[in-house]
Structure formats: structure tokens, C-alpha cells
Design an enzyme around this catalytic site. Sequence first.
Site, PDB file in Angstrom:
ATOM      1  N   HIS A  18       0.833  -1.210   0.000  1.00 11.66           N
ATOM      2  CA  HIS A  18       0.000   0.000   0.000  1.00 11.66           C
ATOM      3  C   HIS A  18       0.865   1.257   0.000  1.00 11.66           C
ATOM      4  CE1 HIS A  18      -3.959   1.890   0.661  1.00 11.66           C
ATOM      5  NE2 HIS A  18      -3.251   2.844   1.253  1.00 11.66           N
ATOM      6  N   ASP A  61       0.251   5.500  -1.089  1.00  9.53           N
ATOM      7  CA  ASP A  61      -0.743   6.497  -1.494  1.00  9.53           C
ATOM      8  C   ASP A  61      -0.171   7.593  -2.387  1.00  9.53           C
ATOM      9  OD1 ASP A  61      -3.456   6.003  -0.397  1.00  9.53           O
ATOM     10  OD2 ASP A  61      -2.386   5.881   1.502  1.00  9.53           O
ATOM     11  N   GLU A  89      -8.937   1.514  -2.331  1.00  9.06           N
ATOM     12  CA  GLU A  89      -9.038   1.555  -0.859  1.00  9.06           C
ATOM     13  C   GLU A  89     -10.415   2.039  -0.439  1.00  9.06           C
ATOM     14  OE1 GLU A  89      -6.338   2.946   2.948  1.00  9.06           O
ATOM     15  OE2 GLU A  89      -6.216   4.100   1.103  1.00  9.06           O
ATOM     16  N   HIS A 139     -13.101   1.963   4.022  1.00 10.54           N
ATOM     17  CA  HIS A 139     -12.027   2.823   4.507  1.00 10.54           C
ATOM     18  C   HIS A 139     -12.390   3.181   5.947  1.00 10.54           C
ATOM     19  CE1 HIS A 139      -9.367   6.543   4.534  1.00 10.54           C
ATOM     20  NE2 HIS A 139      -8.552   5.536   4.360  1.00 10.54           N
ATOM     21  N   HIS A 143      -8.597  -1.844   7.456  1.00 13.22           N
ATOM     22  CA  HIS A 143      -9.632  -0.828   7.721  1.00 13.22           C
ATOM     23  C   HIS A 143     -10.977  -1.409   8.148  1.00 13.22           C
ATOM     24  CE1 HIS A 143      -7.825   3.072   6.829  1.00 13.22           C
ATOM     25  NE2 HIS A 143      -7.188   2.516   5.812  1.00 13.22           N
ATOM     26  N   HIS A 149      -2.288  -3.195   4.703  1.00  7.72           N
ATOM     27  CA  HIS A 149      -1.491  -2.346   5.595  1.00  7.72           C
ATOM     28  C   HIS A 149      -2.121  -2.333   6.987  1.00  7.72           C
ATOM     29  CE1 HIS A 149      -4.558   0.212   3.814  1.00  7.72           C
ATOM     30  NE2 HIS A 149      -4.222   1.281   4.512  1.00  7.72           N
ATOM     31  N   ASP A 175       2.253   2.086   3.802  1.00  7.39           N
ATOM     32  CA  ASP A 175       1.335   3.234   3.805  1.00  7.39           C
ATOM     33  C   ASP A 175       2.079   4.553   3.612  1.00  7.39           C
ATOM     34  OD1 ASP A 175      -1.113   4.457   3.755  1.00  7.39           O
ATOM     35  OD2 ASP A 175      -1.517   4.289   5.890  1.00  7.39           O
TER      36      ASP A 175
END
Length: 392
Positions: free
Chosen positions: A20, A22, A123, A150, A191, A212, A320
Site C-alpha cells: 500500500h 498512497d 481503498e 475505509h 480498515h 497495511h 502506507d
Amino acid sequence: MTNLDEARALLREFPVVDGHNDLPWALREKAGYDLDRLDIAGHQHGHLHTDIPRLREGGVGAQYWSVYVPAEQPDPVAATLEQIDCVRQLLDRYQADLAPALTAADMEAARGEGRIASLMGAEGGHSIANSLGTLRGLYALGVRYMTLTHNSNVDWADSATDTPRANGLTAFGREVVREMNRLGMLVDLSHVAPSTMRDALDASTAPVVFSHSSARAVCDHPRNIPDDVLERLPANGGVAMVTFVPKFVLQAAVDWTAEADENMRAHGLHHLDTTAEAMKVHRAFEERTPRPIATVPVIADHLDHMREVAGIDHLGIGGDYDGTAFTPDGLSDVSGYPNLLAELLDRGWSRADLAKLTWQNSVRVLGAAEDVARDLRSKQAPSNATIESLDG
């Protein structure tokens, strides 16, 4: 040879598959997707956690790029498509370093070429807007995992950080999992609430991933994985990918974050507010109460525990990066993975253990999902179920 030298040597053969990152959202927020403004061909220290030189330095061989959009987006499907387009622009622009990857075989081919296999993960189930047709569309565009939620619930699944509503998965949520299995899209349980984790493990015939997440027994944060869920991974075949976010891995940081959030609310501000006024309040709090710092040994503690409970065949890494404001000392950006491996070597992890952690487990789990999908597609047609027909 020092442990750090040994770690780097191992990564040349078995590089990191990171679950993961972003970067696409960071490029949207910081540069409006203008890749000239933030050109990751060169170092972007101070702007991003991620660029190609530091990916190379960190021994990254495959990256799941998150095509995350906030659930509050007016049109999350369109915004997710823009994120996918960003990844495609990155692949077009940096072809010498980034290789498009859709399968486990593609990952191995990229490794053989010395390029970084680039996959995508969505995500949050809000990105499909309660539509299995949209789910299939994301798969056709290259998305290879979807995190079921999420930070907030979706209509068919509970998040770890929202008030329970479905108590796990609804009937439509189970249908989403089944359709993901049929497609070969990995079910990502980061999540989600523990009840959703358990329901998804009950419903899925393919291995799942946590892209993650870390161990709840080591740090009691709802984003982490309870031991009873980790214990189910061997039977499922899935992989839990440890994350580095300090407020998820260090109990002192969890407690400090709760206190900082309460301070924001006491000033009439939302805890995620990033306006100048809010940042002034937050900086004053941090001066009074210094923020606890996570370290490489903290992450290793999670991995030690996760190996004890789930076994070495079910671990991976999902840093992350570019999705968190703070990172641990020694893991400040994507160049830091050798530091983690050196720490694990110091704790007695073998070369075979580390090869599974960095590369082999994550490649295996995608290949296993592909095998399940081939079997299911020979037996069943695409689902035309709707949330109204199943939950209405």
C-alpha cells in the site's frame, strides 16, 4: 558483512512487495496530477515519501499503488478513475523503472527485468457505489485488490473506525466477496471491523490480504488485526502486511493521538482539520506534549508477534507511505526497508524467512487468487445481484 549489507543483498534477489502506497493521492493533493511539478524520477525529499531513486535504494520490487479516494467525494467512482489514470500516467512516463503488472507472472517478469512491478488497489468499497458492474469495471482497468471499507462504513460492510451498523457483512457484502473471488481480485481486510474480517474469511474461497495492518495484541488500535483473525490465515492462505503508521503501531502514539484529537475538539475544531487555525492549535499542543516516535524495533515487534500467531508464510509489508503524516525513525520513506530487514536478521530471522516476507508470500497470494478465479469462472456467470435485491 553487516546485517544491513546482508539485508541489501537479499533485497537484490527478493525485493519488497509493498501492499500500500498512497502516491497517486499525494500527487493529486500536492500537484494536481502535474508530474512535471513532482517528477519522481528525482529525489522528492520534503514533498513525498516516494520517488524512484528511493524505491531503488529501499529494494522495492513490486508496489501496489493505492487508487484511494475519500468516501466523502461527491462522485467517488469518477475520482477513483482519475486515480487509475494517474497510475497509468506514471507507468507511461517511467517505463524504464515501472512495469505494469496484473498477475503473479507479471510480477516475476518485472523482477527478472529489474523493473518495479506496479499493481493497483482500491481503498474502500465506496469506490464501487454498490455496483458489481462497477467492481468488474475496476478489475478490467487493472485493480487487483479492493479494501472493503475505509474509515467509515459502506452500506454493506462495517469499518473498524465507525459505529457498527451491519455487524460485519450484509448479504450484498458477501456477494461482493464472492464476485471478487470470481474475478481474481484480492479481498483486502485492512480498515474493516473484526466482525467484517471474520465474515469475509467465512465467505471467501480465495486467500485474503491485509494490505497495511499490524497486530492488535501489540498495539490496541481498531485498525489492527486481532489474534483470532491472524490464527485463521493459515487455513485461508492469506497474507497480513505490517504497516508503519506510528499511531497504529505504538501504544504511546495511539494514546497521544487520542489526546491531541480531544484537544482539537475542545477548541471547536475537527480532529482532521488542516486549516491554519487548526495547525496552530495542534502545534501548540505538540510543543506542550511532544509526539511519541515509533522506531524500527517497534515494527519488528509486530512482525515477531504476527509470525508467532499466523506463521511465516502469511506475512508481508504495507508501509502506507504518502498516506501518513508521520513515519518511524529508520523508516522515514521508501528507502528504509533494509533497516527493517537488518533488525529482523539481528533477531534471528533467516534468509528464507525474509524472502517470504518481502517477495514470495505476496506473489503467491495473488497467484492463488488467480487459480481460484479460473475455477470459479468455469462454473459461474457474473453476478447481477444488487444491494436492493439482497439487502432491501
